[in-house]
Each structure stands twice: as C-alpha cells, then as structure tokens.
Scaffold this motif. Structure first.
Motif, PDB file in Angstrom:
ATOM      1  N   VAL A 208       0.954  -1.316  -0.240  1.00 38.58           N
ATOM      2  CA  VAL A 208       0.016   0.090  -0.006  1.00 38.58           C
ATOM      3  C   VAL A 208       0.808   1.345   0.149  1.00 38.58           C
ATOM      4  CG1 VAL A 208      -1.554   1.417   1.433  1.00 38.58           C
ATOM      5  CG2 VAL A 208      -2.096  -1.099   1.287  1.00 38.58           C
ATOM      6  N   VAL A 209       1.832   1.177   0.874  1.00 38.04           N
ATOM      7  CA  VAL A 209       2.591   2.512   1.129  1.00 38.04           C
ATOM      8  C   VAL A 209       3.335   2.667  -0.527  1.00 38.04           C
ATOM      9  CG1 VAL A 209       4.799   3.699   1.966  1.00 38.04           C
ATOM     10  CG2 VAL A 209       2.884   2.159   3.317  1.00 38.04           C
ATOM     11  N   ALA A 210       4.219   1.662  -0.947  1.00 35.27           N
ATOM     12  CA  ALA A 210       4.741   1.914  -2.152  1.00 35.27           C
ATOM     13  C   ALA A 210       3.913   2.188  -3.433  1.00 35.27           C
ATOM     14  CB  ALA A 210       5.539   0.536  -2.288  1.00 35.27           C
ATOM     15  N   GLY A 211       2.818   1.357  -3.431  1.00 33.03           N
ATOM     16  CA  GLY A 211       2.003   1.815  -4.520  1.00 33.03           C
ATOM     17  C   GLY A 211       1.337   3.026  -4.414  1.00 33.03           C
ATOM     18  N   ALA A 212       0.965   3.534  -3.542  1.00 30.43           N
ATOM     19  CA  ALA A 212       0.265   4.818  -3.250  1.00 30.43           C
ATOM     20  C   ALA A 212       1.397   5.846  -3.379  1.00 30.43           C
ATOM     21  CB  ALA A 212      -0.431   5.034  -2.018  1.00 30.43           C
ATOM     22  N   GLY A 213       2.519   5.609  -2.979  1.00 31.28           N
ATOM     23  CA  GLY A 213       3.777   6.670  -3.153  1.00 31.28           C
ATOM     24  C   GLY A 213       3.623   7.961  -2.155  1.00 31.28           C
ATOM     25  N   ARG A 214       2.584   7.594  -1.119  1.00 32.60           N
ATOM     26  CA  ARG A 214       2.043   8.719  -0.055  1.00 32.60           C
ATOM     27  C   ARG A 214       1.724   7.698   1.100  1.00 32.60           C
ATOM     28  NH1 ARG A 214      -3.158   8.913  -0.170  1.00 32.60           N
ATOM     29  NH2 ARG A 214      -4.297   8.592  -2.029  1.00 32.60           N
ATOM     30  N   LEU A 215       1.332   8.298   2.044  1.00 25.50           N
ATOM     31  CA  LEU A 215       0.610   7.772   3.310  1.00 25.50           C
ATOM     32  C   LEU A 215      -0.724   7.466   2.804  1.00 25.50           C
ATOM     33  CD1 LEU A 215       1.120   6.886   6.160  1.00 25.50           C
ATOM     34  CD2 LEU A 215       0.272   9.253   7.041  1.00 25.50           C
ATOM     35  N   ALA A 216      -1.302   6.231   3.317  1.00 22.42           N
ATOM     36  CA  ALA A 216      -2.679   5.847   2.816  1.00 22.42           C
ATOM     37  C   ALA A 216      -3.905   6.996   3.299  1.00 22.42           C
ATOM     38  CB  ALA A 216      -2.977   4.651   3.504  1.00 22.42           C
ATOM     39  N   GLY A 217      -4.609   6.890   2.247  1.00 17.15           N
ATOM     40  CA  GLY A 217      -5.808   8.066   2.369  1.00 17.15           C
ATOM     41  C   GLY A 217      -6.744   7.716   3.500  1.00 17.15           C
ATOM     42  N   ALA A 218      -7.764   8.380   3.892  1.00 19.41           N
ATOM     43  CA  ALA A 218      -8.747   8.333   4.948  1.00 19.41           C
ATOM     44  C   ALA A 218      -9.291   7.107   4.996  1.00 19.41           C
ATOM     45  CB  ALA A 218      -9.559   9.500   5.267  1.00 19.41           C
ATOM     46  N   ALA A 219     -10.017   6.830   3.652  1.00 16.47           N
ATOM     47  CA  ALA A 219     -10.651   5.432   3.618  1.00 16.47           C
ATOM     48  C   ALA A 219      -9.699   4.379   3.919  1.00 16.47           C
ATOM     49  CB  ALA A 219     -11.512   5.329   2.281  1.00 16.47           C
ATOM     50  N   GLU A 220      -8.398   4.264   3.164  1.00 16.45           N
ATOM     51  CA  GLU A 220      -7.547   3.338   3.407  1.00 16.45           C
ATOM     52  C   GLU A 220      -7.117   3.051   5.189  1.00 16.45           C
ATOM     53  OE1 GLU A 220      -5.103   4.744   0.809  1.00 16.45           O
ATOM     54  OE2 GLU A 220      -5.214   3.244  -0.830  1.00 16.45           O
ATOM     55  N   VAL A 221      -6.960   4.312   5.678  1.00 20.38           N
ATOM     56  CA  VAL A 221      -6.674   4.056   6.994  1.00 20.38           C
ATOM     57  C   VAL A 221      -7.877   3.807   7.945  1.00 20.38           C
ATOM     58  CG1 VAL A 221      -5.882   5.550   9.186  1.00 20.38           C
ATOM     59  CG2 VAL A 221      -4.966   6.127   7.072  1.00 20.38           C
ATOM     60  N   GLU A 222      -8.983   4.029   7.620  1.00 24.56           N
ATOM     61  CA  GLU A 222     -10.151   3.472   8.261  1.00 24.56           C
ATOM     62  C   GLU A 222     -10.063   1.873   8.005  1.00 24.56           C
ATOM     63  OE1 GLU A 222     -13.728   5.827   7.320  1.00 24.56           O
ATOM     64  OE2 GLU A 222     -12.593   7.748   7.892  1.00 24.56           O
ATOM     65  N   ALA A 223     -10.140   1.753   7.031  1.00 26.58           N
ATOM     66  CA  ALA A 223     -10.241   0.222   6.582  1.00 26.58           C
ATOM     67  C   ALA A 223      -9.217  -0.788   7.348  1.00 26.58           C
ATOM     68  CB  ALA A 223      -9.902  -0.133   4.973  1.00 26.58           C
ATOM     69  N   VAL A 224      -7.844  -0.138   7.432  1.00 30.31           N
ATOM     70  CA  VAL A 224      -6.995  -0.865   8.151  1.00 30.31           C
ATOM     71  C   VAL A 224      -7.099  -0.806   9.658  1.00 30.31           C
ATOM     72  CG1 VAL A 224      -4.421  -0.779   9.093  1.00 30.31           C
ATOM     73  CG2 VAL A 224      -5.084  -0.339   6.389  1.00 30.31           C
ATOM     74  N   VAL A 225      -7.639   0.315  10.184  1.00 34.76           N
ATOM     75  CA  VAL A 225      -8.019   0.213  11.645  1.00 34.76           C
ATOM     76  C   VAL A 225      -9.317  -0.694  11.812  1.00 34.76           C
ATOM     77  CG1 VAL A 225      -9.271   1.681  13.213  1.00 34.76           C
ATOM     78  CG2 VAL A 225      -7.421   2.647  11.870  1.00 34.76           C
ATOM     79  N   GLU A 226     -10.228  -0.699  10.981  1.00 35.17           N
ATOM     80  CA  GLU A 226     -11.296  -1.820  11.304  1.00 35.17           C
ATOM     81  C   GLU A 226     -10.800  -3.302  11.100  1.00 35.17           C
ATOM     82  OE1 GLU A 226     -14.227  -1.131  12.257  1.00 35.17           O
ATOM     83  OE2 GLU A 226     -14.061   1.011  12.363  1.00 35.17           O
ATOM     84  N   ARG A 227      -9.860  -3.436  10.376  1.00 38.52           N
ATOM     85  CA  ARG A 227      -9.564  -4.850  10.082  1.00 38.52           C
ATOM     86  C   ARG A 227      -8.634  -5.195  11.224  1.00 38.52           C
ATOM     87  NH1 ARG A 227      -7.885  -4.233   5.667  1.00 38.52           N
ATOM     88  NH2 ARG A 227      -5.415  -3.670   5.929  1.00 38.52           N
ATOM     89  N   SER A 228      -7.747  -4.258  11.766  1.00 42.62           N
ATOM     90  CA  SER A 228      -6.904  -4.470  12.943  1.00 42.62           C
ATOM     91  C   SER A 228      -7.597  -4.768  14.311  1.00 42.62           C
ATOM     92  CB  SER A 228      -5.990  -3.787  13.381  1.00 42.62           C
ATOM     93  OG  SER A 228      -5.103  -3.416  12.030  1.00 42.62           O
ATOM     94  N   LEU A 229      -8.744  -4.018  14.394  1.00 42.40           N
ATOM     95  CA  LEU A 229      -9.796  -4.260  15.535  1.00 42.40           C
ATOM     96  C   LEU A 229     -10.380  -5.327  15.485  1.00 42.40           C
ATOM     97  CD1 LEU A 229     -11.150  -0.503  15.941  1.00 42.40           C
ATOM     98  CD2 LEU A 229      -9.322  -1.469  17.445  1.00 42.40           C
ATOM     99  N   ALA A 230     -10.876  -5.849  14.328  1.00 40.52           N
ATOM    100  CA  ALA A 230     -11.578  -7.053  14.240  1.00 40.52           C
ATOM    101  C   ALA A 230     -10.525  -8.314  14.612  1.00 40.52           C
ATOM    102  CB  ALA A 230     -11.915  -7.420  12.903  1.00 40.52           C
ATOM    103  N   LEU A 231      -9.446  -8.171  14.322  1.00 43.85           N
ATOM    104  CA  LEU A 231      -8.135  -9.176  14.706  1.00 43.85           C
ATOM    105  C   LEU A 231      -7.931  -9.349  16.202  1.00 43.85           C
ATOM    106  CD1 LEU A 231      -5.805  -8.599  11.741  1.00 43.85           C
ATOM    107  CD2 LEU A 231      -7.218 -10.638  12.220  1.00 43.85           C
ATOM    108  N   ILE A 232      -8.034  -7.883  16.594  1.00 41.32           N
ATOM    109  CA  ILE A 232      -7.708  -8.065  18.211  1.00 41.32           C
ATOM    110  C   ILE A 232      -8.787  -8.530  19.129  1.00 41.32           C
ATOM    111  CG2 ILE A 232      -7.092  -6.563  20.119  1.00 41.32           C
ATOM    112  CD1 ILE A 232      -5.523  -4.508  17.919  1.00 41.32           C
ATOM    113  N   GLY A 233     -10.149  -7.949  18.841  1.00 40.09           N
ATOM    114  CA  GLY A 233     -11.390  -8.251  19.462  1.00 40.09           C
ATOM    115  C   GLY A 233     -11.479  -7.781  20.458  1.00 40.09           C
TER     116      GLY A 233
END
Length: 798
Positions: A208-233
C-alpha cells in the motif's frame, strides 16, 4: 522511538577514538542522517559524568549556557557571571562528556563559547553545518548504504528491524523485494526517513505504501483500523476510542479512567494495539498517530458515541484532578475538545474550574485564563451566580499575573455584577472588593485601593467575613507604606498581627514582610533583612498555603539589606510583580560587573512595568537607570531618567520613591529645590535616604510647607522643579551615549530591519533586540521607532 544504531560501527569507533585523543568532536551531516542517534550511543557508552543539551531552542550562547547549567544543576547567585560559574564547575569535571545536539544556528559562536568554558571536559557537538573557526575534528555522517541485492544493505537491515519492533507483519527483506527496494530508494538511506517508512509499513503494509507513493488516504486508514480491531477483538475498539480523545502522550491510567475500565485489562489491550501498530509508545506515554486518531474519532462519531465518550472522560477528569491522579494537560485538551463537540456546557464549566488550581500552581496562568474564558463563553446563564462569581474571580487573578491589570478589573466587574444577584452577597462582595483593592494597589491607584479596601472591610463586618476583611486591612497598610506614612503603616501591622498569629499564617507572613519593608525605609537594613530571612525560612518549611511566599520573602530580604548575598531560587516568570522585582534586583547586582547588561535589564523591566502597568516597579527601574547613567557620567541621561521616575511617583503618591528620584535628580543637576524637597519628604516619613548616588553638592534650601499640603501640591511642586531646572549635559548627544551593541542595532533598525530580522542577523533573541531598542528610544527621549527616525533625521538641527 530512537532507531537502533545499525551500520555505524566504524563511525562510533572513530568518534570515541577522537574524543580520547582530542577531547572534542563535531558530528556533521544533513537532517535525519542519524547524528543524534550516534551521539546518544557515544554518551551511553561513556564511563564518566555526562550532560545532554538540546541546542535547537537556544538562540544565543547565553541561553545555551543556561541549558547546560540546567543539565548540570548549576545556578549563579545574584551578582555572579553565570558563564564564569559554569566554567568553574566544568573545571572540576575532567572526565565529563558534554553532548550538545543541533548547534547549527550558533555555529559561529561555539568556538569562543567552548574557549571561555574551558577544554577540561570532552565536547561532542552535532550540526548540519561545519563549525567555522575551530580546530575541533569533524566526523561527517553519510546516509546508510542501500546495497545492491535484496535486503538493501544496512538501510534494509534497519528497515526490517524497525518494522518488526512496531509489530508489523511484513518482512521487507522477503516476499516483495521490488516493493522494498523502491521504498528504500525513496529514503535515500537517511535513518529518519527509514524510520518514518517503517512506521507506515507497520500500519498499512509495504504494498500500500509503495503503490500509493504517500501515506494511505482516510478511507484506506479506516479500513486498516477496522481490520486490525476485528483481529484484536475484545474491548479494543473502546480502548482505542479512549486513546483517540486524549492528547499526545496519555498515560495508561488516564486511558483506563476515560474507559472506566480495569487498569490491568486496559494495559493488556493497549499492548495488543501496540502490536498491531494502532498506537505507539513514547517517553511521555501512549500516542496515536493523526491518521489513526482521525479514523478512530470518525468511527465513534458515526455510531453517535463521541459526545458521551467525551462527557464520560470529562466526568472522570473532574474527579481525578483534585485527587492528584489526572493529568492537567489532558484536562485542558478535554476542555477544548468538549467545547468544540457541543458537550454539556455545565460539564465543560466544571472541568475548567478543576483545571484552574493545578495550572496556577504550575505558573501556567495564560493557559488557566484561556480555559476560564472558554468556560465563561459556554456557560452563559446555565450556571448559578455563585459559580459565575468564582470563575470571574479566578480569571481576574490569572489576568493580573499574566495579562494586564486592566483585564483583571474587567473580570472583577463581571464578578461584582453576578454577586449582586446572590442571597448573602455581602460576604462574596467583600472578597471581590478585597481583590480589587490589591489590584488597585498594583496599579498605583492608592485612593481607589483605599476605597475598595474600606468597602471590603465594611461588607466583611456586616457579613461576618473575617479573612478578606483582614486582608483588606493589610492592603491599607501597604497603601500607607507607599505614601510614606510609616507610623500609620506600623500601627495597622501591629494591630493585624495580633489577629493573624492565631487565625491566618498566610496573612501573618505578609504582615511581617510589610514590617520588614518599614524597617528598611527607616534605615535599619540589617534588622529588615534578618526579619525577611526568618520569614523565608518559615515559608520553605511551612504548609503549602505559605510555601509559595518564600520567593517574595527572599526578595524583600535582598532589597532591604543588599550587603548580604542571597540566592533567590526560581522566580515564576508569569507573576508580573515578583518577576519584575527580581529582575530589578538582578540588574542592580549586575551594575558592579557589567553596566551595559544592567542598563538593558533595567530598561526591559521599565518597558514591561509600563505595559502591565505596575508603576511602583516602573519608578524603581528608572531610578536605577538614572544611577547607572550617573556612574557613566551621562548626566543628561541621568536627569531624564530621574525626572521620569519623579513624575510617575508624584502622580501616584509614592512619596518615598519620589524622594529617591529627587535625590538622584539633584545629584545630576545640582538642583537645591530637588534635594530640599527629597529631604523634606523623608523627614515627614521618618525614613532614611536609599538612593545609591553621590550626595548632591548643593545647599539645602527651606522647602515651602505648601509643597507637602496635598497630593496635587506635591505633583505641582515636582513639575515646577523639573521644569525650572536647567540640566547639565556632560554625556554628549544621544548618538554618542549609545553603547557599541546599541549602535549596531540602531544602524540595522535605521535601514528598516525588524526586531526579528536583527535578532537573526546578530544571533541573539528578539527580546534582547527589543531591550536594546527600548534603551535607544530612552536615550533619544522618544517612545517609538517612527519618532526615533524623525529625531535622527533632524538630529543636527538646533
């Protein structure tokens, strides 16, 4: 997080060898190349005493010396030159290593600074630029090598280590070499860039970082946060939301309090959030990167839980602060966050009130005032009159110590209007009038101070309010002291001490300090200093309510008996009166060793005292400036300063300080009327001569009794004396009386340079330049740059 020292073994060995051989090394390299990390490694391996100094915020070598002194625990007594004290301490530490990080702003001044402090210790500097004019060896740091194959050499090794430390699940050395190579190429081998890249990979993945060439956008960050929270539980979503509404560096205890959960369980959840890179650990606590914070806040906002979460956090902080558990920085952040989120205004008001005491105890009056203003704007008619009065009084106290006296009066007027709505308003209005009397005293409005104090005494007697009624009587004693009525002052102090000795240690301290000042005015300096010293010792070992008065007691002791050296200790810079008195005392001590520095410090005091306004300190500053001008044989300048002091003192009714000014004016101008009037004022008060100038060689004339008949008569007499006296001038034109530093500043200012530009050009602070400009304007008898330019344009005209 400090990155591990990878690929720097040779550099580390070279620096340590040069320190052993040459006792000094300069690490040079571009920003982010790892100079600080290498320096910290050197310091960590040193076997002797070490001191670390951050030079980023130092704009002069003097402020750099202060930072080094703070790191070593070194302080100077009044009258001592701090650089000399520091050099003496360093001479006793031959095995010490002094690391100074980021000296590029002061590069040209460092060699002379080191030469003055001595070469006994070892010196390690980091700088983006080489230090000119020095024989110290230089070690240039290059970026880490990228390497040709997969893994990327030392740079790749560092990236892999940092990703793993941040809980990332991607190994940049395997699985996707082209992606990793591209990321490493972008870093250029700079350790700081590698560290930032590792943080992004740990959170969002290398692709994601290399492909975007920048820090992920808001939607991508929210998706990463939701995915991580689901994993942690578990309760990870709620804990992350609690982290998100804190400010940087929140403690686990604060997060647990906001979550209203068990500390151990919250700590375990925070650990899992750390493993997945959703939060970070810093020296100050648990932190959340802005993209993740925004995603978490968006998450809680979408389910309508933001206001309840903030309200819950605010409720916990209101209980925690008085118990010493909560963090005041978190509380201030919550006040503004809650206000912006439309949380219940009454709750915000209560939280602001809870912030006041810890902020004021920490001498953070500007923040306290800002919080109280925010609460006042939000609360409106939602809080009761008693709460509104309390808020206004607190705001008045903060404003008087960090803003202006006029702003403090605005808050007092608001408080009085609110108090009139209360049942039993007399007790509250007694408190308000007592505070108002103190503020009027500070402003030099003695009649108004006496009137407010009398009203406080009347209201307190009617309401049975003892403390503030007696505090008002103490203010009346100070009014009498300012007027030079020493007998009347002593009578009030003696009467009040009988009550205060058993009822109020706080007021007893103030009364004894007033008694010490009376002794000093009568010429009994040793007894006055001894009394104030005893009070200071009592304050330092007393209860909390009087411990803060120790600095005032030491000031009174030092002012009363200047023959004894007394360390003042830390002076709170936001307490106007105390800070200005301390600076004035320091300026007087400097006069014997550095007259120019004394002039600039006294001028700075005069400018600040005029701004607040604090006329008592303003008079003292101009009297000292006059003395310094006389010592330099600048009689015209001395007469101008003593005349300014006399005008102010006569206007506000400070008879003993007026006598000081007239004594100095007589010495500068050979005015028999000034000398005679000063002597008459002192005879009437029973006071001794205090001004530190040679006795005027004049014959004392009989002072007309009418000159002392009324306050207006005193002012008229002073105006007559100052206007009728022809001043002698032995100091030349204003331009000739400028010091070398002032001439340099004046030349740049005349060319249109601003104070900030001059400060950067001369490598000093802006405040130093403003002090120089104030001194220049004073010598030209003008009050602004425009007036000064007009004056110098026609200076050769008769």
């Amino acid at each position: 997080m400090v990155h591990p020292l990878i690929g720097r073994d040779e550099d580390l060995a070279r620096v340590r060898r040069l320190l052993d051989e040459r006792r000094a090394v300069v690490l040079v390299g571009t920003g982010g190349v790892g100079k600080t990390a290498l320096a910290r490694a050197v310091v960590g391996a040193h076997h002797g005493p070490v001191a670390w100094v951050d030079a980023e915020s130092a704009d002069t070598v003097d402020s750099l010396s202060e930072a080094l002194g703070s790191a070593l625990g070194v302080a100077a007594l009044p009258g001592e030159v701090f650089g000399d004290v520091l050099a003496a301490v360093l001479a006793e530490l031959p095995t010490a290593l002094i690391a100074v990080d980021g000296v590029e702003r002061l590069a040209g001044s460092i060699p002379a600074w080191v030469a003055h402090l001595g070469s006994t210790v070892m010196w390690l500097f980091t700088s983006r630029e080489p230090l000119a004019g020095t024989a110290m060896p230089t070690v240039r740091l290059a970026p880490l090598p990228l390497g040709d194959g997969p893994g990327g050499g030392s740079a790749g090794e560092l990236l892999a280590r940092l990703v793993a430390e941040r809980g990332g699940d991607v190994d940049p050395r395997a699985g996707a070499p082209p992606v990793v190579d591209e990321l490493l190429r972008r870093t250029g081998g700079l350790p700081l860039a590698i560290e930032l890249t590792a943080a992004a990979i740990a959170r969002f993945g290398a692709t994601v970082v290399a492909g975007a060439g920048r820090l992920a956008g808001a939607a991508e960050v929210e998706a990463v946060v939701e995915r991580s929270l689901a994993l942690i539980g578990g309760d990870a979503p709620q804990v992350l939301e609690a982290c998100a509404i804190t400010v940087d560096g929140a403690s686990l205890e604060v997060i647990a309090g906001y979550r209203q959960g068990d500390l151990d369980a919250v700590a375990e959840t925070v650990g899992r959030l750390l493993d997945h890179g959703l939060v970070g650990a810093s020296a100050s606590g648990i932190d959340v990167l802005p993209p993740v914070r925004r995603a978490a806040l968006r998450r809680v906002h979408d389910r309508g839980g933001l206001q309840p979460a903030i309200a819950q956090a605010a409720s916990w902080m209101i209980e925690a602060l008085p118990a010493g558990v909560g963090d005041v920085d978190q509380a201030v952040h919550l006040v503004h966050l809650a206000a912006d989120s439309a949380v219940d205004a009454r709750l915000v008001f209560r939280l602001a009130q809870a912030c006041f005491t810890p902020l004021r105890d920490g001498m953070r009056n500007r923040e306290a005032l800002a919080v109280l203003r925010r609460a006042d704007e939000l609360a409106g008619d939602l809080v009761g009159a008693d709460e509104a009065v309390d808020n206004c009084l607190r705001a008045a106290v903060s404003a008087s110590e960090c803003d202006t006296i006029a702003a403090a009066h605005h808050w007092l007027e608001r408080a009085d209007r609110c108090a009139r709505q209360l049942d039993g308003a007399d007790a509250v209005r007694c408190r308000i009038q007592s505070v108002a009397a103190e503020l009027e005293l500070d402003r030099g409005r003695l009649a108004e101070a006496e009137r407010s104090a009398g009203e406080a005494i009347r209201l307190g007697g009617r309401a049975g309010e003892a403390f503030y009624g007696h505090q008002a009587r103490q203010t009346v004693a100070m009014v009498e002291l300012r007027r030079g009525r020493l007998n009347a002052c002593e009578a009030i102090v003696d009467a009040e001490l009988a009550w205060a000795q058993t009822a109020s240690p706080f007021l007893e301290i103030w009364l004894r300090l007033i008694a010490a000042e009376v002794l000093a005015e009568r010429g009994n300096a040793r007894a006055a200093g001894s009394m104030a010293d005893d009070v200071a010792a009592r304050c330092e070992h007393g209860p909390d309510e009087i411990r803060g008065l120790a600095i005032v007691a030491r000031l009174v002791a030092a002012e009363s008996d200047p023959t004894v050296a007394r360390p003042l200790g830390r002076v709170p810079p936001e307490h106007w009166t105390v800070a200005l008195r301390a600076d004035l005392l320091h300026a007087r001590a400097l006069a014997a060793t550095d007259a120019d520095a004394a002039v600039h410090l006294a001028t700075d005091v005069a400018v600040r005292a005029d701004l607040v306004p604090l006329p008592f300190e303003l008079v003292g500053a101009h009297v000292l400036l006059g003395e310094l001008a006389l010592d330099a044989d600048e009689h015209e300048q001395a007469a101008a300063d003593f005349a300014r002091a006399a005008r102010v003192a006569a206007t506000v009714g400070y008879h003993l300080r007026l006598a000081d000014a007239l004594d100095g004016f007589a010495a500068a101008t050979a005015s028999p009327d000034a000398a005679g009037f000063a002597a008459a004022l002192r005879r009437e008060s029973g006071a001794q001569r205090r001004v530190h100038v040679p006795t005027a060689d004049v014959t004392l004339t009989r002072t007309p009794a009418a000159w002392l008949s009324t306050p207006q008569a005193v002012s008229d007499a002073v105006a007559m004396i100052l206007g009728a006296t022809r001043r002698r001038s032995t100091g030349g034109s204003p331009a000739e009386r400028l010091t070398g530093a002032e001439r340099q500043v004046a030349a740049l200012a005349a060319d249109g340079w601003s104070a900030s530009e001059i400060a950067r050009r001369l490598f000093v602070s802006r405040r130093t330049i403003e002090s120089h400009l104030a001194s220049i304007y004073r010598k030209y008898s003008v009050s602004s740059r425009e007036q000064w330019r007009r004056r110098i344009a026609g200076e050769d005209d008769p």
